[in-house]
Design an enzyme around this catalytic site. Structure first.
Site, PDB file in Angstrom:
ATOM      1  N   GLU A  17       0.803  -1.572  -0.304  1.00 14.55           N
ATOM      2  CA  GLU A  17      -0.068   0.497   0.061  1.00 14.55           C
ATOM      3  C   GLU A  17       0.794   1.143  -0.081  1.00 14.55           C
ATOM      4  O   GLU A  17       0.436   2.538  -0.776  1.00 14.55           O
ATOM      5  CB  GLU A  17      -0.582   0.011   0.782  1.00 14.55           C
ATOM      6  N   LYS A 121      24.169   0.015  -0.019  1.00 13.69           N
ATOM      7  CA  LYS A 121      22.636  -1.358   0.966  1.00 13.69           C
ATOM      8  C   LYS A 121      23.443  -1.047   2.545  1.00 13.69           C
ATOM      9  O   LYS A 121      25.047  -0.840   3.568  1.00 13.69           O
ATOM     10  CB  LYS A 121      24.143  -2.597   0.759  1.00 13.69           C
ATOM     11  N   ARG A 524      10.431   1.306  -3.853  1.00 12.18           N
ATOM     12  CA  ARG A 524      10.917   0.089  -4.524  1.00 12.18           C
ATOM     13  C   ARG A 524      10.646  -1.294  -3.384  1.00 12.18           C
ATOM     14  O   ARG A 524      11.831  -1.612  -2.558  1.00 12.18           O
ATOM     15  CB  ARG A 524      12.049  -0.199  -5.485  1.00 12.18           C
ATOM     16  N   CYS A 525      10.648  -2.758  -4.542  1.00 11.70           N
ATOM     17  CA  CYS A 525      10.005  -4.197  -3.067  1.00 11.70           C
ATOM     18  C   CYS A 525      10.534  -4.781  -4.692  1.00 11.70           C
ATOM     19  O   CYS A 525      10.551  -4.762  -5.833  1.00 11.70           O
ATOM     20  CB  CYS A 525       8.693  -4.133  -3.220  1.00 11.70           C
ATOM     21  N   ASP A 608      26.359 -13.900 -15.759  1.00 15.36           N
ATOM     22  CA  ASP A 608      26.436 -12.857 -15.157  1.00 15.36           C
ATOM     23  C   ASP A 608      26.434 -12.707 -13.728  1.00 15.36           C
ATOM     24  O   ASP A 608      25.806 -13.935 -13.084  1.00 15.36           O
ATOM     25  CB  ASP A 608      24.475 -12.359 -14.921  1.00 15.36           C
ATOM     26  N   HIS A 703      21.803   3.518 -16.592  1.00 16.12           N
ATOM     27  CA  HIS A 703      20.804   4.164 -16.188  1.00 16.12           C
ATOM     28  C   HIS A 703      20.142   5.381 -17.075  1.00 16.12           C
ATOM     29  O   HIS A 703      19.271   6.047 -15.616  1.00 16.12           O
ATOM     30  CB  HIS A 703      21.357   4.368 -14.365  1.00 16.12           C
TER      31      HIS A 703
HETATM   32  N1  GLN Z   1      22.368  -9.992 -18.658  1.00 14.57           N
HETATM   33  C1  GLN Z   1      21.712  -8.745 -18.283  1.00 14.57           C
HETATM   34  C2  GLN Z   1      20.470  -7.970 -18.849  1.00 14.57           C
HETATM   35  O1  GLN Z   1      21.316  -7.388 -18.944  1.00 14.57           O
HETATM   36  C3  GLN Z   1      22.284  -8.042 -16.646  1.00 14.57           C
HETATM   37  C4  GLN Z   1      21.974  -7.787 -15.978  1.00 14.57           C
HETATM   38  C5  GLN Z   1      22.502  -6.851 -14.301  1.00 14.57           C
HETATM   39  O2  GLN Z   1      23.810  -6.980 -14.757  1.00 14.57           O
HETATM   40  N2  GLN Z   1      21.950  -7.232 -13.538  1.00 14.57           N
HETATM   41  O3  GLN Z   1      19.767  -7.398 -18.137  1.00 14.57           O
END
Ligand code: GLN
Ligand code: ZN
Length: 763
Positions: A17, A121, A524-525, A608, A703
């Site tokens: 909520e 964090k 964000r969750c 990754d 970003h």
């Molecule tokens: N392979 C994932 C992507 O390209 C890597 C995401 C990440 O490193 N958080 O979205």
């Protein structure tokens, strides 16, 4: 007589909520008063949920972040909002979200890629706080209104309120000095503010105050240790009783210090520091309260109540009515209510406890101590049979997996040949140009893709239709990459909701909650999947998509997998075996996928490990052990392939200084990392001796919606080339592109490819 209390309750709400209210407010859809009313309503509900406790936390509620709230309480606001007139709540959102709100919103996609650099964090959790900022000139001026209002509000509702604040030493320790000044030098200025705050709380009726000092579970040097003595001598004015609260780990060498501090009570995380209970009980003065965190506040498993009572009863006998029971840490880190879950099967559910259920467990434990186990016989029996069932369940224990794990030593843990040899074989096969260009995996997750997925989930479209649409997306993605002229392609990850969930859903041993949301930062969750049993892979998980993508092009298509350490670190994991054991099982499962991809003709496979760094233990002394098993899990995953298969890994952060040797030991042929915002300087740690393999330093920050210019990329890569031999350099963005729009991705990658061409021409 043992008392019960809680250190903090999840504030986001059982149905998120608070998230929805915040986001509506930011969009201008509801008024500030409506948002505040929602906050009050949630607090009321959460206090009601905790009403059976003897002490209920107050002040743990925050609209955005409790650390930021503490900065407000102490009057320590960054320059950029000091002059902002208007509501304090709006000022706090300004600090939290900065100017470019969307950047903050995208953080969840790449948790370490904090754009503004103000969020980090909270210890070893996945909760991100707004870092307090200091300079040598920082002064403090208490503004207790938020805390006092909440305290009054709680008391008016008959709540047995125990205000919660962050302690002064931890507050300084988790902040950053912008001018590199000594944060501890601020302590003499900070302490009077705390004294004033404690007095104010006392005048509003607080008797106990919970003062959180989790920094005590980390290694402290002499000065910081000294700061504790200074601080608590000053704060011990008698206005309120202080419950010094530690959590997330063990006190170890700090235990004697803690036991000797002039406070009226100490909380110990008895889940992580079970071994320290007896020592602390022995060293703490008899008149002090010993609060024990006996229910795990970091996971979703039921507590073994009978086993807990076995060791707790003797402690209760010596501590008498100065024993308090609590969760190990704030319940901020777990979902609210297991009862909301409609899709988890009854058996699995019987093994789990979310925040509300964890508080019920506390009550049972306290009743057993206070009135004898017979008074809660039924509850203890139910708990025992759930624990027994879980311990013996064939869903948890899979002999085939265990047999494979037992033979893990027989698997080849290293590549056949050293990197230099592999590199030649791969070059001969792949024939890539110098400065090869690639991307990190995902392409934009468009609204259509997300809609397709939810329609499929809702049963509006069938599997065939779903696969057709995803294939069309993959085809589009390949077409775009052809048009751009990239060298190594990806399929774009259209079929993935999330890089961990996608694999969890395809592995045996994983379960998914519907409402198991945990706050990550602000609104964000995340909903971590639940790793409950031995992990196996019934069938290939990615091969169809990758081979389809490869069939559309002659360019090499990278297979795209999430590594075992990242899957582990972003899940709720088992508490009945070490994390390393669960990780090894994941590694075996992903290894099978790697080998299947190789068999299907995929020449390049990326694994990754975005979350490898965040799994580092709080104490440096434990880093090596973690890194050793994490690296070994990567080896198991990756190293079964032939020399000709090129293994990539990706890590979306830029702090490698202290872990570079382990990163090098992973021995991926290529690593792609985040570097664009640090101007390539961090590549200094990747010098040839320490890191001999290939590197793709991210050339632009995904970003941000900004389009990097060709010139800028060329310059960055020239800087990179001063540090790394050109034969070992790749060109790629910082991270995956799923949060971007196609109209941002195309021009950015066009410039990236053009930059590569220029670099090749002038090499
Ligand atoms: N392979 C994932 C992507 O390209 C890597 C995401 C990440 O490193 N958080 O979205
Ligand atoms: Zn990344």
């Amino acid at each position: 007589m043992a008392y019960t209390h809680n250190l903090g309750f999840p504030r986001i709400g059982a149905r998120r909520e608070l998230k929805f209210a915040l986001e509506s407010y930011w969009k201008g859809q509801i008024s500030r008063d409506e948002l505040k009313a929602k906050g009050a309503q949630l607090r009321q509900r959460h206090w009601r949920d905790q009403s059976a406790l003897d002490f209920v936390p107050v002040g743990d509620f925050a609209f955005y972040d409790h650390v930021l709230d503490m900065s407000f309480t102490l009057g320590n606001l960054p320059e950029r909002v000091r002059h902002h007139e208007g509501d304090a709540l709006d000022s706090s959102f300004r600090i939290a979200r900065g100017r470019s709100a969307p950047a903050a919103d995208q953080k969840a996609q790449c948790p370490n890629g904090v754009t503004a650099g103000e969020m980090t964090k909270w210890f070893d959790t996945n909760y991100h706080y707004i870092v307090p900022e200091f300079t040598a000139d920082t002064t403090f001026a208490v503004n207790s209104s938020r805390l006092l209002e909440q305290l009054d509000e709680a008391r008016a509702q008959g709540v047995a309120a125990k205000p919660v604040i962050i302690g002064p030493v931890t507050y300084l320790a988790i902040g950053k000095a912008r001018d590199d000044s000594d944060r501890l030098a601020l302590l003499p200025r900070l302490l009077p503010a705390y004294v004033e705050l404690l007095n104010a709380l006392a005048t509003h009726g607080a008797t106990w105050v919970q003062i959180d000092e989790p920094i005590l579970v980390t290694e402290l040097d002499e000065e910081w240790t000294q700061a504790f003595s200074t601080a608590y001598r000053t704060l011990n004015t008698g206005s309120v009783k202080l419950l010094l609260t530690t959590y997330f780990g063990q006190l170890r060498e700090n235990l004697p210090l803690v036991a000797a501090l002039p406070v009226q009570g100490v909380h110990l995380d008895a889940v992580n520091a079970r071994d320290e209970v007896e020592a602390l009980n022995a060293q703490l003065p008899a008149e002090s309260v010993l609060s024990l965190g006996v229910v795990n506040g970091r996971n979703i498993w039921k507590t073994d109540l009978n086993a807990t009572l076995d060791w707790l009863e003797p402690v209760a006998r010596t501590r008498g009515d100065r024993l308090w029971l609590a969760p190990s840490c704030s319940l901020l880190h777990v979902p609210v209510d297991l009862e909301s879950e409609e899709k988890l099967d009854a058996e699995l559910k019987s093994w789990l406890a979310f925040a509300r259920q964890k508080l019920d467990e506390l009550r049972v434990l306290a009743n057993a101590l206070n009135h004898g186990r017979a008074s809660v016989k039924a509850a203890l029996e139910t708990n025992r049979s759930a624990m027994d069932a879980r311990r013996q369940s064939p869903r948890v224990h899979n002999p085939a997996v265990q047999a494979r794990v037992a033979k893990i030593g027989e698997l080849r843990h290293h590549r056949n040949s050293p990197y230099a040899h592999r590199a030649q074989r791969q070059a001969a096969l792949l024939k890539l140009p110098p400065f090869p260009t690639t991307t990190i995996g995902s392409f934009p997750q468009t609204a259509e893709i997300r809609q397709t997925r939810s329609r499929f989930r809702a049963g509006d479209i069938d599997e065939t239709a779903y696969r057709e649409i995803i294939r069309a997306e993959i085809a589009r993605c390949v077409r775009e990459q052809e048009g751009l002229g990239l060298d190594v392609f990806v399929h774009g990850e259209a079929e993935r909701n999330d890089m961990v969930e996608y694999f969890g859903e395809r592995l045996e041993g994983y379960a998914f909650s519907q409402f198991g949301w945990v706050q990550s930062y602000g609104s964000r969750c995340v909903k971590p999947p639940i790793l409950f049993g031995d992990i196996s892979r019934p069938q290939a998980m990615t091969v169809d998509w990758i081979t389809y993508a490869q069939s559309l092009t002659d360019k090499p298509m990278k297979g795209m997998l999430t590594g075992p350490v990242t899957i582990l670190n972003w899940s709720f994991v088992r508490d009945d075996q070490p994390r390393s054991a669960s990780c090894a099982q994941l590694a075996l499962a992903i290894r099978e996928e790697v080998l299947d991809l190789e068999r299907a003709g995929v020449r390049i496979i990326q694994i990754d490990e975005a979350a490898l760094r965040e799994g580092l233990p709080l104490r440096r002394a434990q880093w090596k052990e973690y890194l050793d098993w994490a690296v070994s899990a990567f080896h198991i995953t990756a190293n079964g392939v032939s020399d000709e298969t090129q293994i990539h890994t990706h890590m979306c952060y830029s702090e490698f200084n202290d872990i570079i040797d382990s990163i090098a030991a992973m021995d991926a042929d290529v690593i792609t990392i985040e570097t664009s915002r640090s101007d390539m300087e961090l590549l200094d740690v990747f010098d040839t001796f320490r890191y001999p393999n290939e590197i793709g330093p991210g050339v632009y920050d995904i970003h941000s919606p900004n389009i990097p210019t060709e010139e800028h990329i060329v310059q960055l890569m020239r800087k990179a080339a001063e540090r790394i031999p050109v034969e070992r350099l790749w060109i790629n963005p910082d991270c995956g592109l799923k949060t971007r729009q196609w109209n941002e991705v195309i021009p950015a990658l066009t410039n990236m490819v053009a930059a590569a061409a220029r670099l090749r021409a002038t090499k």
